[in-house]
Design an enzyme around this catalytic site. Structure first.
Site, mmCIF file in Angstrom:
data_model
loop_
_atom_site.group_PDB
_atom_site.id
_atom_site.type_symbol
_atom_site.label_atom_id
_atom_site.label_comp_id
_atom_site.label_asym_id
_atom_site.label_seq_id
_atom_site.Cartn_x
_atom_site.Cartn_y
_atom_site.Cartn_z
ATOM 1 C CG HIS A 89 3.151 -49.290 65.855
ATOM 2 N ND1 HIS A 89 2.574 -49.407 67.074
ATOM 3 C CD2 HIS A 89 2.240 -49.351 65.072
ATOM 4 C CE1 HIS A 89 1.419 -49.672 67.038
ATOM 5 N NE2 HIS A 89 1.008 -49.506 65.737
ATOM 6 C CB SER A 106 -0.769 -47.674 63.348
ATOM 7 O OG SER A 106 -0.910 -49.176 63.725
#
Length: 268
Positions: free
Chosen positions: A250, A44
């Site tokens: 993230h 990711s």
């Protein structure tokens, strides 16, 4: 007469060797010149989860037009660009479903992988919901995995990349520190934050070692994210987000363009 024949033989032999070497060098140069395609592999952090701008056709892989591979390709116009990085990917997933675009025309490969293998999501869940001691214990379990099991998994992936794309320059991207330490910050304790940063260091150390042993380049993003960690005044990472849990921890779009992209560009 004998000396003349020997001299002639040696001369012709040297000429033949020279022609062969020149031909081989030219062929190798032609191969390298043709190897200008770029393939972006990984998890990711490479697909761009958290950055928004997701490509509809990528589905749950959440490949973003704001992720560093897409930004680099837009700026450098490689002959081909294949973006196969996928949210949640582990080393086995890279092997199973991401390597197809690699070939003799691939000149550049990027990859970030290993965090999911080491149990990143479970580490963060434990540290957010449980005690300091439970957090540190789960981190120690992850670090033991990084020491005992992950190197072999990385070797398998890296060997497969080299085999499929022998002319490629491969850049292995690492992971940032998540927290700015030494100041008041809502949420996790200083002990947890320090241990999580230490776990990132441990993982990055393993990635850098395996990359070097395979002749790959390691792209260390920790310095690029300095001053932009969680608990800083200008974070390039999402904190815990209950409305979009997958974005948590993230990089934001700024983290991709300001953190990962310059490191990758320099390493590429």
């Amino acid at each position: 007469m004998r000396r003349s024949r020997i001299t002639a033989y040696v001369t012709s032999l040297l000429l033949a060797i020279g022609v062969a070497l020149t031909g081989a060098t030219s062929a190798h140069a032609s191969q390298l010149a043709a190897a200008t395609g770029y393939v972006a592999l990984g998890d990711s952090y490479s697909s761009g989860v958290g950055a928004g701008g997701y490509i509809a056709s990528s589905g749950n892989c959440k490949r973003s037009t704001k992720a560093y591979p897409y930004l680099w390709a837009a700026a450098h116009s490689p002959s081909t660009f294949n973006f196969t990085a996928c949210s949640g990917a582990r080393t086995g997933d890279v092997l199973a479903s991401q390597l197809t675009p690699l070939g003799s025309s691939t000149g550049l490969v990027s990859i970030s992988v290993g965090g999911n293998d080491a149990g990143f999501a479970d580490v963060m869940t434990t540290c957010v919901l449980q005690s300091d001691s439970n957090c540190l214990s789960r981190i120690n379990t992850a670090k033991a995995y990084v020491d005992s099991t992950l190197p072999g998994q990385l070797d398998t992936v890296y060997d497969a990349i080299s085999s499929r794309a022998p002319a490629a320059h491969v850049v292995v991207l690492g992971y940032p520190h998540f927290y700015k330490l030494g100041q008041a910050c809502l949420g996790l304790s200083e002990a947890k934050r320090s241990a999580i940063n230490g776990a990132a260091d441990h993982l990055n150390g393993a990635l850098a070692k395996r990359a070097a042993d395979h002749g790959f380049t390691f792209g260390d993003v920790r310095n690029a994210f300095t001053g932009h960690e969680l608990c800083s005044g200008s974070p390039w990472l999402h904190s815990l987000n209950l409305l979009s849990i997958g974005d948590s921890y993230h990089p934001t779009a700024a983290g991709q363009s300001g953190g990962y992209l310059p490191v990758f560009t320099s390493a590429a």
